[in-house]
Design a protein around this motif. Structure first.
Motif, PDB file in Angstrom:
ATOM      1  N   GLU A  35       0.666  -1.365   0.308  1.00 53.58           N
ATOM      2  CA  GLU A  35      -0.144   0.173  -0.337  1.00 53.58           C
ATOM      3  C   GLU A  35       0.615   0.857   0.104  1.00 53.58           C
ATOM      4  N   VAL A  36       1.391   1.303   0.674  1.00 53.79           N
ATOM      5  CA  VAL A  36       2.618   2.218   0.556  1.00 53.79           C
ATOM      6  C   VAL A  36       3.581   2.794  -0.448  1.00 53.79           C
ATOM      7  N   LEU A  37       3.903   1.863  -0.741  1.00 58.05           N
ATOM      8  CA  LEU A  37       4.934   1.543  -2.132  1.00 58.05           C
ATOM      9  C   LEU A  37       3.162   2.167  -3.633  1.00 58.05           C
ATOM     10  N   THR A  38       2.175   1.994  -3.248  1.00 56.03           N
ATOM     11  CA  THR A  38       1.170   2.596  -4.054  1.00 56.03           C
ATOM     12  C   THR A  38       1.155   3.769  -4.078  1.00 56.03           C
ATOM     13  N   TRP A  39       1.250   4.502  -2.467  1.00 51.47           N
ATOM     14  CA  TRP A  39       0.580   5.396  -2.199  1.00 51.47           C
ATOM     15  C   TRP A  39       1.894   6.250  -3.073  1.00 51.47           C
ATOM     16  N   ASN A  40       3.062   6.065  -2.787  1.00 51.92           N
ATOM     17  CA  ASN A  40       4.157   6.824  -3.794  1.00 51.92           C
ATOM     18  C   ASN A  40       4.073   6.656  -4.959  1.00 51.92           C
ATOM     19  N   GLN A  41       3.674   5.605  -5.485  1.00 49.44           N
ATOM     20  CA  GLN A  41       3.753   5.521  -7.094  1.00 49.44           C
ATOM     21  C   GLN A  41       2.894   6.590  -7.913  1.00 49.44           C
ATOM     22  N   LEU A  42       1.737   6.378  -7.004  1.00 49.79           N
ATOM     23  CA  LEU A  42       0.666   7.762  -7.167  1.00 49.79           C
ATOM     24  C   LEU A  42       0.889   9.432  -7.167  1.00 49.79           C
ATOM     25  N   GLY A  43       1.784   9.500  -6.307  1.00 44.48           N
ATOM     26  CA  GLY A  43       2.475  10.814  -5.627  1.00 44.48           C
ATOM     27  C   GLY A  43       1.728  11.401  -4.936  1.00 44.48           C
ATOM     28  N   LEU A  44       0.497  10.556  -3.880  1.00 51.33           N
ATOM     29  CA  LEU A  44       0.439  10.943  -2.970  1.00 51.33           C
ATOM     30  C   LEU A  44       1.140  10.828  -1.667  1.00 51.33           C
TER      31      LEU A  44
ATOM     32  N   PRO B 260      10.984   7.397   1.574  1.00 51.24           N
ATOM     33  CA  PRO B 260      10.845   6.487   0.929  1.00 51.24           C
ATOM     34  C   PRO B 260      10.715   5.152   2.075  1.00 51.24           C
ATOM     35  N   ILE B 261      11.041   3.812   1.188  1.00 52.88           N
ATOM     36  CA  ILE B 261      10.912   2.438   1.397  1.00 52.88           C
ATOM     37  C   ILE B 261      12.039   1.717   1.020  1.00 52.88           C
ATOM     38  N   VAL B 262      12.539   1.175   2.185  1.00 46.34           N
ATOM     39  CA  VAL B 262      13.705   0.224   2.217  1.00 46.34           C
ATOM     40  C   VAL B 262      13.187  -1.325   2.453  1.00 46.34           C
ATOM     41  N   LEU B 263      13.441  -2.114   2.106  1.00 42.90           N
ATOM     42  CA  LEU B 263      12.891  -3.930   2.838  1.00 42.90           C
ATOM     43  C   LEU B 263      14.486  -4.046   3.564  1.00 42.90           C
ATOM     44  N   VAL B 264      14.170  -4.281   4.616  1.00 39.47           N
ATOM     45  CA  VAL B 264      15.575  -4.429   5.184  1.00 39.47           C
ATOM     46  C   VAL B 264      15.878  -6.221   6.179  1.00 39.47           C
ATOM     47  N   ASN B 265      16.701  -6.940   3.858  1.00 35.88           N
ATOM     48  CA  ASN B 265      16.683  -8.179   3.452  1.00 35.88           C
ATOM     49  C   ASN B 265      17.614  -8.287   4.019  1.00 35.88           C
ATOM     50  N   HIS B 266      17.486  -8.992   5.911  1.00 31.96           N
ATOM     51  CA  HIS B 266      18.157 -10.147   6.956  1.00 31.96           C
ATOM     52  C   HIS B 266      17.701 -10.971   6.323  1.00 31.96           C
ATOM     53  N   ARG B 267      18.880 -11.966   5.860  1.00 36.55           N
ATOM     54  CA  ARG B 267      19.123 -13.112   5.815  1.00 36.55           C
ATOM     55  C   ARG B 267      18.493 -13.651   4.601  1.00 36.55           C
TER      56      ARG B 267
ATOM     57  N   LEU C 179       9.397  -8.011  -7.622  1.00 38.98           N
ATOM     58  CA  LEU C 179       9.214  -6.436  -8.394  1.00 38.98           C
ATOM     59  C   LEU C 179      10.327  -6.495  -9.785  1.00 38.98           C
ATOM     60  N   ASP C 180      10.598  -7.193  -9.646  1.00 36.94           N
ATOM     61  CA  ASP C 180      12.005  -7.397 -10.755  1.00 36.94           C
ATOM     62  C   ASP C 180      11.262  -7.555 -11.927  1.00 36.94           C
ATOM     63  N   HIS C 181      10.255  -8.814 -11.785  1.00 34.75           N
ATOM     64  CA  HIS C 181       9.734  -9.541 -12.847  1.00 34.75           C
ATOM     65  C   HIS C 181       8.240  -8.519 -13.034  1.00 34.75           C
ATOM     66  N   LEU C 182       7.692  -7.578 -12.643  1.00 33.84           N
ATOM     67  CA  LEU C 182       6.488  -7.091 -12.745  1.00 33.84           C
ATOM     68  C   LEU C 182       7.245  -5.673 -13.544  1.00 33.84           C
ATOM     69  N   VAL C 183       8.350  -5.526 -13.513  1.00 32.99           N
ATOM     70  CA  VAL C 183       9.533  -4.655 -14.990  1.00 32.99           C
ATOM     71  C   VAL C 183       9.428  -5.107 -15.557  1.00 32.99           C
TER      72      VAL C 183
ATOM     73  N   VAL D 135      11.564   3.761 -13.221  1.00 33.03           N
ATOM     74  CA  VAL D 135      11.384   4.536 -12.644  1.00 33.03           C
ATOM     75  C   VAL D 135      10.740   3.947 -11.066  1.00 33.03           C
ATOM     76  N   GLU D 136       9.480   3.302 -11.084  1.00 34.36           N
ATOM     77  CA  GLU D 136       8.384   2.676 -10.060  1.00 34.36           C
ATOM     78  C   GLU D 136       9.098   1.434  -9.310  1.00 34.36           C
ATOM     79  N   ARG D 137      10.298   1.040  -9.684  1.00 38.98           N
ATOM     80  CA  ARG D 137      10.997   0.073  -8.887  1.00 38.98           C
ATOM     81  C   ARG D 137      11.565   0.570  -8.036  1.00 38.98           C
ATOM     82  N   ARG D 138      12.375   1.810  -8.443  1.00 40.91           N
ATOM     83  CA  ARG D 138      13.473   2.270  -7.910  1.00 40.91           C
ATOM     84  C   ARG D 138      12.693   2.705  -6.447  1.00 40.91           C
ATOM     85  N   LEU D 139      11.113   2.722  -6.528  1.00 38.78           N
ATOM     86  CA  LEU D 139      10.456   3.480  -5.202  1.00 38.78           C
ATOM     87  C   LEU D 139      10.782   2.173  -3.784  1.00 38.78           C
TER      88      LEU D 139
END
Length: 193
Positions: free
Chosen positions: A123-132, A136-143, A153-157, A165-169
């Motif tokens: 949802e927060v990614l969508t809000w950023n994508q729509l400009g609402l 910054p959004i960060v996946l803390v990719n532990h392990r 996400l890369d597959h969607l691109v 550009v949206e993927r870099r959000l």
């Protein structure tokens, strides 16, 4: 920074109210909370006193940061938020919870969690994508926890459903320090000798 530029930044952390199967999820979450506080950031979270959620809040508190929990009345007892760290804001619905967390925060960190965590990050990614919002959004990719999501996400691109550009959000980091840098938090506060 957005809403809290005149004071301390606040980072919303989306994560699980369960500990997961690897004990180091809790240790890592606590260390991440300590790093947030060391960077002068406060925490906005789901007000759960257990699991990864509780460990992050304990880390921020141990590091001297402030903690604000946001919880719907229906989840208050389930997530053991009757005696939370910091202040608590009780709302009526999950939608109100998320909207208030987004408004109170200058950025979003995502640690291991389940369906609720996935809902919040999408949802927060969508809000950023729509400009609402523009935070910054960060996946803390532990392990490597988020490797499958990063792959999706890369597959969607690749399939043309998400632009580069949206993927870099949404960015990914493996260490707390790297995540805080991507969240645009200032360098660690100097410790007085």
């Amino acid at each position: 920074m957005a809403a809290h530029a005149e004071t301390r930044p606040s980072i919303a952390v989306f994560c699980g109210a369960r500990p997961g199967v690897h004990p180091d999820h809790l240790h890592f979450a606590h260390a991440f909370g300590l790093e947030l506080a060391r960077r002068g950031s406060d925490l906005v979270y789901g007000a759960g006193g257990v699991g990864v959620m509780g460990a992050v809040a304990q880390g921020v508190t141990a590091g001297g940061g402030d903690v604000t929990g946001v919880v719907p009345q229906a989840l208050r007892e389930r997530e053991r938020s009757d005696d939370p760290l910091g202040s608590i804001r009780v709302v009526d619905t999950m939608h109100e919870r998320k909207a208030l967390m987004y408004a109170l925060s200058d950025g979003f960190a995502v640690l291991p969690g389940g369906i609720g965590t996935m809902d919040e990050v999408m949802e927060v990614l969508t809000w950023n994508q729509l400009g609402l919002i523009d935070k910054p959004i960060v996946l803390v990719n532990h392990r490597g926890f988020f490797d499958p999501l990063i792959g999706l996400l890369d597959h969607l691109v690749a399939e043309g459903f998400l632009s580069a550009v949206e993927r870099r959000l949404i960015r990914a980091a493996r260490r707390p320090e790297e995540a805080c840098d991507l969240l645009r938090l200032p360098a660690p506060l100097a410790v007085a000798a």
